[in-house]
Design a protein around this motif. Structure first.
Motif, PDB file in Angstrom:
ATOM      1  N   SER A 163      -8.998   5.290  10.281  1.00  0.00           N
ATOM      2  CA  SER A 163      -8.548   5.084   9.158  1.00  0.00           C
ATOM      3  C   SER A 163      -7.732   6.347   8.558  1.00  0.00           C
ATOM      4  CB  SER A 163      -9.603   4.630   8.018  1.00  0.00           C
ATOM      5  OG  SER A 163      -8.900   4.828   6.721  1.00  0.00           O
ATOM      6  N   ASN A 164      -6.608   6.350   8.242  1.00  0.00           N
ATOM      7  CA  ASN A 164      -5.924   7.810   7.678  1.00  0.00           C
ATOM      8  C   ASN A 164      -6.445   8.274   6.405  1.00  0.00           C
ATOM      9  OD1 ASN A 164      -4.868   5.727   6.092  1.00  0.00           O
ATOM     10  ND2 ASN A 164      -2.843   5.962   6.687  1.00  0.00           N
ATOM     11  N   ARG A 165      -7.472   7.342   5.933  1.00  0.00           N
ATOM     12  CA  ARG A 165      -8.106   7.929   4.896  1.00  0.00           C
ATOM     13  C   ARG A 165      -9.187   9.184   5.110  1.00  0.00           C
ATOM     14  NH1 ARG A 165      -8.980   2.975   0.501  1.00  0.00           N
ATOM     15  NH2 ARG A 165      -7.190   1.650   0.787  1.00  0.00           N
ATOM     16  N   VAL A 166      -9.300   9.018   6.289  1.00  0.00           N
ATOM     17  CA  VAL A 166     -10.409  10.415   6.532  1.00  0.00           C
ATOM     18  C   VAL A 166     -10.041  11.328   7.653  1.00  0.00           C
ATOM     19  CG1 VAL A 166     -12.651  10.399   7.896  1.00  0.00           C
ATOM     20  CG2 VAL A 166     -12.251   8.281   6.355  1.00  0.00           C
ATOM     21  N   PRO A 167     -10.197  12.626   7.244  1.00  0.00           N
ATOM     22  CA  PRO A 167      -9.517  13.770   8.074  1.00  0.00           C
ATOM     23  C   PRO A 167      -9.919  13.279   9.757  1.00  0.00           C
ATOM     24  CG  PRO A 167     -10.827  14.524   6.292  1.00  0.00           C
ATOM     25  CD  PRO A 167     -11.032  13.054   6.268  1.00  0.00           C
ATOM     26  N   GLN A 169     -10.336  15.306  11.777  1.00  0.00           N
ATOM     27  CA  GLN A 169     -11.497  15.945  12.668  1.00  0.00           C
ATOM     28  C   GLN A 169     -12.849  15.123  12.766  1.00  0.00           C
ATOM     29  OE1 GLN A 169     -10.902  18.956  14.246  1.00  0.00           O
ATOM     30  NE2 GLN A 169     -12.772  18.708  14.979  1.00  0.00           N
ATOM     31  N   ARG A 170     -13.150  14.366  11.644  1.00  0.00           N
ATOM     32  CA  ARG A 170     -14.141  13.599  11.491  1.00  0.00           C
ATOM     33  C   ARG A 170     -14.181  12.704  12.777  1.00  0.00           C
ATOM     34  NH1 ARG A 170     -16.426  11.036   6.733  1.00  0.00           N
ATOM     35  NH2 ARG A 170     -18.226  10.634   8.059  1.00  0.00           N
ATOM     36  N   TYR A 171     -13.199  12.052  13.052  1.00  0.00           N
ATOM     37  CA  TYR A 171     -13.050  11.130  14.251  1.00  0.00           C
ATOM     38  C   TYR A 171     -13.208  11.793  15.729  1.00  0.00           C
ATOM     39  CZ  TYR A 171     -11.512   7.333  11.211  1.00  0.00           C
ATOM     40  OH  TYR A 171     -11.456   6.378  10.163  1.00  0.00           O
ATOM     41  N   VAL A 172     -12.567  13.152  15.662  1.00  0.00           N
ATOM     42  CA  VAL A 172     -12.737  14.020  16.830  1.00  0.00           C
ATOM     43  C   VAL A 172     -14.128  14.475  17.245  1.00  0.00           C
ATOM     44  CG1 VAL A 172     -12.075  16.195  17.995  1.00  0.00           C
ATOM     45  CG2 VAL A 172     -10.455  14.766  16.850  1.00  0.00           C
ATOM     46  N   ASP A 173     -14.862  14.792  16.101  1.00  0.00           N
ATOM     47  CA  ASP A 173     -16.431  15.072  16.118  1.00  0.00           C
ATOM     48  C   ASP A 173     -16.935  13.889  16.596  1.00  0.00           C
ATOM     49  OD1 ASP A 173     -15.589  17.544  15.295  1.00  0.00           O
ATOM     50  OD2 ASP A 173     -16.299  17.290  13.170  1.00  0.00           O
ATOM     51  N   LEU A 209     -14.919   4.930   9.732  1.00  0.00           N
ATOM     52  CA  LEU A 209     -15.324   6.049   8.744  1.00  0.00           C
ATOM     53  C   LEU A 209     -14.928   5.338   7.351  1.00  0.00           C
ATOM     54  CD1 LEU A 209     -14.776   9.358  10.630  1.00  0.00           C
ATOM     55  CD2 LEU A 209     -16.881   7.994  10.363  1.00  0.00           C
ATOM     56  N   HIS A 210     -13.991   4.499   7.548  1.00  0.00           N
ATOM     57  CA  HIS A 210     -13.606   3.822   6.103  1.00  0.00           C
ATOM     58  C   HIS A 210     -12.843   2.691   6.637  1.00  0.00           C
ATOM     59  CE1 HIS A 210     -11.446   2.432   2.467  1.00  0.00           C
ATOM     60  NE2 HIS A 210     -12.259   3.390   1.842  1.00  0.00           N
ATOM     61  N   MET A 211     -13.489   1.553   5.998  1.00  0.00           N
ATOM     62  CA  MET A 211     -13.167   0.172   6.430  1.00  0.00           C
ATOM     63  C   MET A 211     -12.815  -0.566   4.833  1.00  0.00           C
ATOM     64  SD  MET A 211     -14.762  -2.114   9.408  1.00  0.00           S
ATOM     65  CE  MET A 211     -13.856  -3.491  10.232  1.00  0.00           C
ATOM     66  N   ASN A 212     -11.845  -1.602   5.084  1.00  0.00           N
ATOM     67  CA  ASN A 212     -11.780  -2.492   3.862  1.00  0.00           C
ATOM     68  C   ASN A 212     -12.658  -3.371   3.697  1.00  0.00           C
ATOM     69  OD1 ASN A 212      -9.697  -0.860   2.506  1.00  0.00           O
ATOM     70  ND2 ASN A 212      -8.312  -1.554   4.238  1.00  0.00           N
ATOM     71  N   PRO A 213     -13.071  -3.947   2.562  1.00  0.00           N
ATOM     72  CA  PRO A 213     -13.944  -4.995   2.717  1.00  0.00           C
ATOM     73  C   PRO A 213     -13.711  -6.533   3.365  1.00  0.00           C
ATOM     74  CG  PRO A 213     -13.062  -5.038   0.379  1.00  0.00           C
ATOM     75  CD  PRO A 213     -12.631  -3.811   1.368  1.00  0.00           C
ATOM     76  N   TRP A 214     -12.367  -6.749   3.555  1.00  0.00           N
ATOM     77  CA  TRP A 214     -11.809  -8.167   4.071  1.00  0.00           C
ATOM     78  C   TRP A 214     -11.906  -8.023   5.489  1.00  0.00           C
ATOM     79  CZ3 TRP A 214      -9.067  -5.625  -0.106  1.00  0.00           C
ATOM     80  CH2 TRP A 214      -8.061  -4.622   0.432  1.00  0.00           C
ATOM     81  N   ASP A 215     -12.182  -6.746   5.996  1.00  0.00           N
ATOM     82  CA  ASP A 215     -11.863  -6.458   7.487  1.00  0.00           C
ATOM     83  C   ASP A 215     -13.554  -6.380   8.021  1.00  0.00           C
ATOM     84  OD1 ASP A 215      -9.235  -5.892   7.866  1.00  0.00           O
ATOM     85  OD2 ASP A 215      -9.668  -3.773   7.329  1.00  0.00           O
ATOM     86  N   CYS A 216     -14.512  -6.211   7.057  1.00  0.00           N
ATOM     87  CA  CYS A 216     -15.824  -6.084   7.527  1.00  0.00           C
ATOM     88  C   CYS A 216     -17.032  -7.071   7.110  1.00  0.00           C
ATOM     89  CB  CYS A 216     -16.237  -4.629   7.380  1.00  0.00           C
ATOM     90  SG  CYS A 216     -16.399  -4.098   5.567  1.00  0.00           S
ATOM     91  N   LEU A 217     -16.827  -7.537   5.877  1.00  0.00           N
ATOM     92  CA  LEU A 217     -18.068  -8.339   5.226  1.00  0.00           C
ATOM     93  C   LEU A 217     -18.578  -9.319   6.279  1.00  0.00           C
ATOM     94  CD1 LEU A 217     -17.099  -8.432   1.635  1.00  0.00           C
ATOM     95  CD2 LEU A 217     -18.459  -6.913   2.751  1.00  0.00           C
ATOM     96  N   ALA A 218     -17.607  -9.951   6.759  1.00  0.00           N
ATOM     97  CA  ALA A 218     -18.077 -11.208   7.523  1.00  0.00           C
ATOM     98  C   ALA A 218     -18.702 -10.860   8.944  1.00  0.00           C
ATOM     99  CB  ALA A 218     -16.767 -12.133   8.118  1.00  0.00           C
ATOM    100  N   GLY A 219     -17.899  -9.554   9.378  1.00  0.00           N
ATOM    101  CA  GLY A 219     -18.744  -9.355  10.742  1.00  0.00           C
ATOM    102  C   GLY A 219     -19.880  -8.518  10.520  1.00  0.00           C
ATOM    103  N   LEU A 220     -20.120  -7.690   9.322  1.00  0.00           N
ATOM    104  CA  LEU A 220     -21.496  -7.326   9.128  1.00  0.00           C
ATOM    105  C   LEU A 220     -22.671  -8.126   8.964  1.00  0.00           C
ATOM    106  CD1 LEU A 220     -20.351  -4.378   6.799  1.00  0.00           C
ATOM    107  CD2 LEU A 220     -21.220  -4.329   8.850  1.00  0.00           C
TER     108      LEU A 220
END
Length: 271
Positions: A163-167, A169-173, A209-220
């Motif tokens: 997600s481009n909402r998160v720096p 570097q966090r993904y790289v780490d 690191l950041h996900m919208n609700p429509w993408d994840c609620l069913a899967g969780l």
């Protein structure tokens, strides 16, 4: 106060039927689309005409069947004021869809007071339908699902979203920590299908690191009902519209994924 059994069963039946029909509609557009026929809502955020058409179909069907319920959709918006809420993604994996890659799905979840009670994910190309009901089941095409039994990181396969909402570097780490642990990392560009794959044991964990609700609620919900560990998002009904960090994994490697991504695990996950 949760719905009674009859009310929930009615919604459960409707979810499956609408998901199936919406999937077939998406598939028609997938086969008839023109290459390159898409726009960008933002950086790496694809939009096709099909997204809007499929979402409008789902919205119309839900409004007819359950006029008192709220609806939150990726393309046409909505809000969480209603404690009974349908959360929909007409096509998750839009970049794949737009480029002719058959890894995409339709996603519908039903939430009451911040708790996801029903979830469905359907890939119409492969005809794989994932359905979950809280406290009852997680299934693919009617067959019960269970997360993998992987317990060694050197044998684990994780998927990481972006997600481009998160720096960056966090993904790289996170990538670096997981690769150093010996785990394999992949990316399929559909967060909902990634979560479904964790639920059925195709992969051992997914994090974004950041996900919208429509993408994840069913899967969780699928992962939790299949015996997996999940993160803490959403903690309240109000959290849903904001999106948040998402984690799902088979329990024996969940802590390692949590440490690498700095996403906390939900304390009372299903064993």
């Amino acid at each position: 106060m949760f719905l009674n059994e009859l009310e929930l069963k009615t919604k459960e039946t409707a979810l499956k039927e609408i998901l199936q029909q919406a999937g077939e509609l998406a598939l028609q557009h997938f086969h008839s689309r023109k290459p390159g026929s898409y726009t960008l809502k933002g950086a790496q955020d694809f939009l096709t005409e099909s997204d809007t058409i499929v979402e409008q179909y789902i919205r119309n069907e839900l409004q007819i069947a359950f006029p008192e319920d709220g609806i939150l959709g990726e393309e046409t918006g909505g809000h969480c004021d209603n404690n009974q809420l349908w959360v929909i993604d007409p096509i998750d994996g839009t970049a794949n869809f737009a480029r002719g890659i058959s890894h995409f799905c339709v996603v519908i979840a039903f939430v009451e007071d911040g708790v996801t009670l029903l979830g469905g994910i359907y890939n119409p190309v492969t005809q794989e339908m994932y359905l979950a009901r809280k406290g009852a089941y997680a299934k693919k095409n009617g067959v019960p699902l269970n997360v993998a039994s992987t317990f060694e990181l050197q044998a684990a396969s994780f998927e990481l979203g972006w997600s481009n909402r998160v720096p960056q570097q966090r993904y790289v780490d996170a990538y670096s920590a997981l690769l150093t642990s010996g785990a394999n990392i992949r990316r399929g560009a559909s967060g909902a299908l990634a979560l479904a794959w964790v639920a059925e044991g195709r992969t051992d964990g997914y994090a974004e690191l950041h996900m919208n609700p429509w993408d994840c609620l069913a899967g969780l919900l699928l992962v939790e009902e299949a015996g997996g560990s999940i993160g803490q998002y959403p903690e309240t009904h109000a959290d849903i519209t904001q999106g948040g960090p998402v984690l799902a994994a088979t329990p024996k490697v969940a802590q390692a994924l949590s440490q690498a991504t700095n996403i906390q695990i939900k304390p009372c996950h299903k064993e």
